[in-house]
Motif scaffolding. Structure first.
Motif, PDB file in Angstrom:
ATOM      1  N   ASN A 106       0.823  -1.226   0.000  1.00 36.22           N
ATOM      2  CA  ASN A 106       0.000   0.000   0.000  1.00 36.22           C
ATOM      3  C   ASN A 106       0.855   1.273   0.000  1.00 36.22           C
ATOM      4  N   PRO A 107       1.764   1.430  -0.944  1.00 36.38           N
ATOM      5  CA  PRO A 107       2.649   2.598  -0.879  1.00 36.38           C
ATOM      6  C   PRO A 107       1.932   3.916  -1.151  1.00 36.38           C
ATOM      7  N   TYR A 108       2.124   4.877  -0.277  1.00 35.98           N
ATOM      8  CA  TYR A 108       1.788   6.271  -0.569  1.00 35.98           C
ATOM      9  C   TYR A 108       2.983   6.886  -1.290  1.00 35.98           C
ATOM     10  N   CYS A 109       4.174   6.659  -0.715  1.00 37.92           N
ATOM     11  CA  CYS A 109       5.442   7.009  -1.378  1.00 37.92           C
ATOM     12  C   CYS A 109       6.183   5.709  -1.676  1.00 37.92           C
ATOM     13  N   ALA A 110       6.657   5.550  -2.896  1.00 34.40           N
ATOM     14  CA  ALA A 110       7.402   4.353  -3.274  1.00 34.40           C
ATOM     15  C   ALA A 110       8.831   4.724  -3.657  1.00 34.40           C
ATOM     16  N   VAL A 111       9.772   3.890  -3.236  1.00 35.29           N
ATOM     17  CA  VAL A 111      11.176   4.070  -3.602  1.00 35.29           C
ATOM     18  C   VAL A 111      11.687   2.747  -4.155  1.00 35.29           C
ATOM     19  N   VAL A 112      12.352   2.801  -5.305  1.00 30.88           N
ATOM     20  CA  VAL A 112      13.002   1.609  -5.858  1.00 30.88           C
ATOM     21  C   VAL A 112      14.480   1.916  -6.032  1.00 30.88           C
ATOM     22  N   THR A 113      15.309   1.217  -5.277  1.00 33.03           N
ATOM     23  CA  THR A 113      16.756   1.458  -5.307  1.00 33.03           C
ATOM     24  C   THR A 113      17.390   0.917  -6.579  1.00 33.03           C
ATOM     25  N   ASN A 114      16.874  -0.182  -7.096  1.00 32.29           N
ATOM     26  CA  ASN A 114      17.324  -0.823  -8.337  1.00 32.29           C
ATOM     27  C   ASN A 114      16.380  -1.979  -8.607  1.00 32.29           C
ATOM     28  N   ALA A 115      16.443  -2.511  -9.793  1.00 35.52           N
ATOM     29  CA  ALA A 115      15.558  -3.624 -10.141  1.00 35.52           C
ATOM     30  C   ALA A 115      16.367  -4.751 -10.779  1.00 35.52           C
ATOM     31  N   GLU A 116      17.506  -5.048 -10.167  1.00 34.01           N
ATOM     32  CA  GLU A 116      18.341  -6.136 -10.671  1.00 34.01           C
ATOM     33  C   GLU A 116      17.621  -7.458 -10.436  1.00 34.01           C
ATOM     34  N   PRO A 117      17.539  -8.334 -11.442  1.00 31.53           N
ATOM     35  CA  PRO A 117      16.791  -9.586 -11.290  1.00 31.53           C
ATOM     36  C   PRO A 117      17.331 -10.456 -10.153  1.00 31.53           C
ATOM     37  N   GLU A 118      16.472 -10.775  -9.225  1.00 30.67           N
ATOM     38  CA  GLU A 118      16.758 -11.661  -8.105  1.00 30.67           C
ATOM     39  C   GLU A 118      15.467 -12.399  -7.766  1.00 30.67           C
ATOM     40  N   HIS A 119      15.592 -13.555  -7.127  1.00 32.22           N
ATOM     41  CA  HIS A 119      14.427 -14.330  -6.690  1.00 32.22           C
ATOM     42  C   HIS A 119      13.485 -14.606  -7.861  1.00 32.22           C
ATOM     43  N   MET A 120      14.071 -14.954  -8.986  1.00 31.64           N
ATOM     44  CA  MET A 120      13.262 -15.107 -10.200  1.00 31.64           C
ATOM     45  C   MET A 120      12.315 -16.300 -10.149  1.00 31.64           C
ATOM     46  N   GLU A 121      12.528 -17.206  -9.190  1.00 30.95           N
ATOM     47  CA  GLU A 121      11.612 -18.332  -9.055  1.00 30.95           C
ATOM     48  C   GLU A 121      10.202 -17.853  -8.719  1.00 30.95           C
ATOM     49  N   SER A 122      10.092 -16.690  -8.054  1.00 38.70           N
ATOM     50  CA  SER A 122       8.764 -16.151  -7.719  1.00 38.70           C
ATOM     51  C   SER A 122       8.051 -15.570  -8.933  1.00 38.70           C
ATOM     52  N   TYR A 123       8.775 -15.410 -10.038  1.00 38.42           N
ATOM     53  CA  TYR A 123       8.220 -14.784 -11.239  1.00 38.42           C
ATOM     54  C   TYR A 123       8.268 -15.733 -12.444  1.00 38.42           C
ATOM     55  N   GLY A 124       8.350 -17.030 -12.108  1.00 37.90           N
ATOM     56  CA  GLY A 124       8.373 -18.032 -13.169  1.00 37.90           C
ATOM     57  C   GLY A 124       9.561 -17.886 -14.100  1.00 37.90           C
ATOM     58  N   TYR A 125      10.652 -17.299 -13.583  1.00 36.67           N
ATOM     59  CA  TYR A 125      11.867 -17.052 -14.371  1.00 36.67           C
ATOM     60  C   TYR A 125      11.571 -16.258 -15.642  1.00 36.67           C
ATOM     61  N   ASN A 126      10.571 -15.392 -15.532  1.00 43.51           N
ATOM     62  CA  ASN A 126      10.156 -14.568 -16.667  1.00 43.51           C
ATOM     63  C   ASN A 126      10.484 -13.112 -16.348  1.00 43.51           C
ATOM     64  N   LEU A 127      11.415 -12.520 -17.102  1.00 39.85           N
ATOM     65  CA  LEU A 127      11.875 -11.169 -16.815  1.00 39.85           C
ATOM     66  C   LEU A 127      10.759 -10.142 -16.987  1.00 39.85           C
ATOM     67  N   GLU A 128       9.890 -10.334 -17.951  1.00 43.20           N
ATOM     68  CA  GLU A 128       8.797  -9.386 -18.162  1.00 43.20           C
ATOM     69  C   GLU A 128       7.813  -9.420 -16.987  1.00 43.20           C
ATOM     70  N   THR A 129       7.534 -10.611 -16.468  1.00 41.28           N
ATOM     71  CA  THR A 129       6.675 -10.731 -15.288  1.00 41.28           C
ATOM     72  C   THR A 129       7.298 -10.002 -14.098  1.00 41.28           C
ATOM     73  N   PHE A 130       8.604 -10.173 -13.952  1.00 42.32           N
ATOM     74  CA  PHE A 130       9.358  -9.498 -12.882  1.00 42.32           C
ATOM     75  C   PHE A 130       9.259  -7.984 -13.026  1.00 42.32           C
ATOM     76  N   HIS A 131       9.511  -7.480 -14.229  1.00 45.52           N
ATOM     77  CA  HIS A 131       9.459  -6.041 -14.465  1.00 45.52           C
ATOM     78  C   HIS A 131       8.039  -5.490 -14.292  1.00 45.52           C
ATOM     79  N   GLN A 132       7.047  -6.270 -14.703  1.00 48.05           N
ATOM     80  CA  GLN A 132       5.661  -5.807 -14.560  1.00 48.05           C
ATOM     81  C   GLN A 132       5.282  -5.642 -13.094  1.00 48.05           C
ATOM     82  N   ALA A 133       5.822  -6.505 -12.247  1.00 47.53           N
ATOM     83  CA  ALA A 133       5.547  -6.380 -10.811  1.00 47.53           C
ATOM     84  C   ALA A 133       6.072  -5.046 -10.283  1.00 47.53           C
TER      85      ALA A 133
END
Length: 440
Positions: free
Chosen positions: A169-196
């Motif tokens: 529930n972010p009011y303010c969101a911060v993303v330090t980086n989006a380097e692919p990690e824990h890809m098992e949670s995203y079906g090893y799909n980079l687009e799914t990861f980025h969409q999240a």
């Protein structure tokens, strides 16, 4: 469901840092907390000292008339307390699902990313010191991973590893980086990861991102941006009472000081400053940022006499490179001649997926000692570590001991060497932190 105040909540797996953090925070908001775990630890004992009823081990009688049960990810459906809660028709939430309820009533500053989110969250908690906070590491400023303020606002370290950041529930969101990690949670799909990440950012009223990250750069026209390479100038490193500090200029906002060394420290601080500036004046930010004095296990200088000892959580190549670069700066200012890095690889899958990057990660140390890979529940994969890391002439050890401030390196029962001067830094997210502190 009732509001948080006076809600009876039972936590299964309360000894974990994530679950204990929720428990401490909800207690501070007026909830009546109980819990259980398989064994006691420091977090359990701390909660007990605050009057929280905790069952060790799990026990059906722990489930009484609670309004809600929250469990850690490791707890399965066959847990005896889960079974008992189902019998009594008590709502059961995983930590991930509980976040929506807990944070849905709050003004949340939510921080995520592959690296730097704990530090950035702790810096934001220093700036927003009137807010509550739940972060993934212990802030030295308030001696906990939770700031137990009764407030409408909260600084929250969100977790992308299980997609639970989408429930923050972010009011303010911060993303330090989006380097692919824990890809098992995203079906090893980079687009799914980025969409999240897109969904996370889109759910916030205001967001700040690091556009030196290739993926985040593609979103530069939508959010507040930081390019550390372009927006941060004149970084200077200095010691104050033997502690590391850096001073830097940020955009047109003037000069800031923050605890820590390294370009990554200035970058984390800058993200915190920029998102905070959407909510408060810059002079308050400049002043409150000085309250930050580091977090446990992140460039954590645990000994400064004879041998300097640093404990660091770095377990990914990007983190190791940044940490060793900061260590080299610290050693230079202290006129320390030699840096010994003791590395405990964390997870076979991470080592496999990032092997080439790991092989290039240790140029800023003078000596490399490699411990066995921390399994983290995975099946073992064989790596010929002496061969793979031969250019560093590594010492292969089974464990280390802190013997009254001297670091001893062992292979089984054989003492390979003792280190009593210069600087040792431990790197890893497993039990190396306990070994290097003499707690194991």
């Amino acid at each position: 469901m009732k509001t948080i105040k006076n809600l009876k909540i039972h936590f299964i797996g309360i000894g974990g840092i994530g679950i204990s953090g929720l428990a401490k925070y909800l207690k501070s908001q007026g909830a009546i907390i109980s819990g259980s775990d398989i064994a006691a630890n420091k977090l359990v004992n701390s909660l007990k000292s605050q009057g929280v009823a905790i069952h060790i081990p799990h026990c059906p009688s722990a489930i009484q008339d609670q309004d809600l049960v929250i469990h850690s990810a490791i707890i399965k459906d066959d847990n005896i307390e889960i079974i008992e809660a189902k019998k009594k028709n008590i709502p059961i939430f995983s930590r991930k699902d509980a976040l929506e309820f807990i944070l849905g009533q709050k003004k949340v500053i939510s921080v995520c990313g592959a690296h730097g989110k704990s530090t950035t969250s702790a810096m934001l908690s220093s700036i927003f010191n009137h807010f509550g906070a739940i972060i993934g590491a212990e802030s030295k400023e308030f001696g906990s991973n939770v700031r137990e303020n009764m407030s409408e606002g909260i600084v929250f370290e969100a977790d992308e590893s299980d997609k639970s950041f989408l429930n923050s529930n972010p009011y303010c969101a911060v993303v330090t980086n989006a380097e692919p990690e824990h890809m098992e949670s995203y079906g090893y799909n980079l687009e799914t990861f980025h969409q999240a990440y897109r969904d996370f950012l889109d759910s916030a009223k205001v967001a700040c991102i690091n556009i030196d990250d290739p993926f985040l750069y593609t979103l530069k026209d939508k959010y507040i941006t930081l390019s550390p390479k372009q927006d941060i100038k004149n970084i200077q490193y200095f010691l104050r009472d033997d502690e590391p500090f850096c001073r830097f200029e940020l955009k047109n906002l003037g000069t800031f000081e923050v605890w820590g060394f390294g370009e990554h420290t200035a970058s984390n601080a800058s993200l915190a400053i920029l998102i905070a500036h959407t909510q408060m004046d810059i002079e308050t930010i400049r002043k409150n940022l000085k309250n930050f004095i580091g977090i446990k296990k992140r460039f954590d200088i645990i000994q400064k006499t004879g041998l300097y000892i640093i404990d660091d959580y770095a377990h990914h190549p990007t983190e190791i490179v940044a940490t060793l670069k900061a260590t080299k700066t610290y050693a230079k200012l202290k006129q320390i001649q030699k840096i010994t890095a003791i590395w405990q690889p964390h997870k076979f899958s991470r080592l496999r997926d990032n092997l080439e990057a790991f092989q290039e990660s240790f140029h800023d140390c003078d000596e490399l000692i490699i411990l066995p890979t921390w399994k983290a529940g995975e099946k073992e994969i064989f790596f010929d570590m002496p061969k793979l890391f031969a250019k560093y002439s590594p010492i292969i050890a089974t464990h280390i001991k802190n013997n009254q401030g001297i670091i001893e390196i062992y292979h089984q029962d054989k003492l390979l060497k003792s280190i009593d001067k210069n600087l040792v830094i431990g790197l890893g997210a497993g039990d190396i932190t306990y070994q290097i502190r003499g707690e194991k």
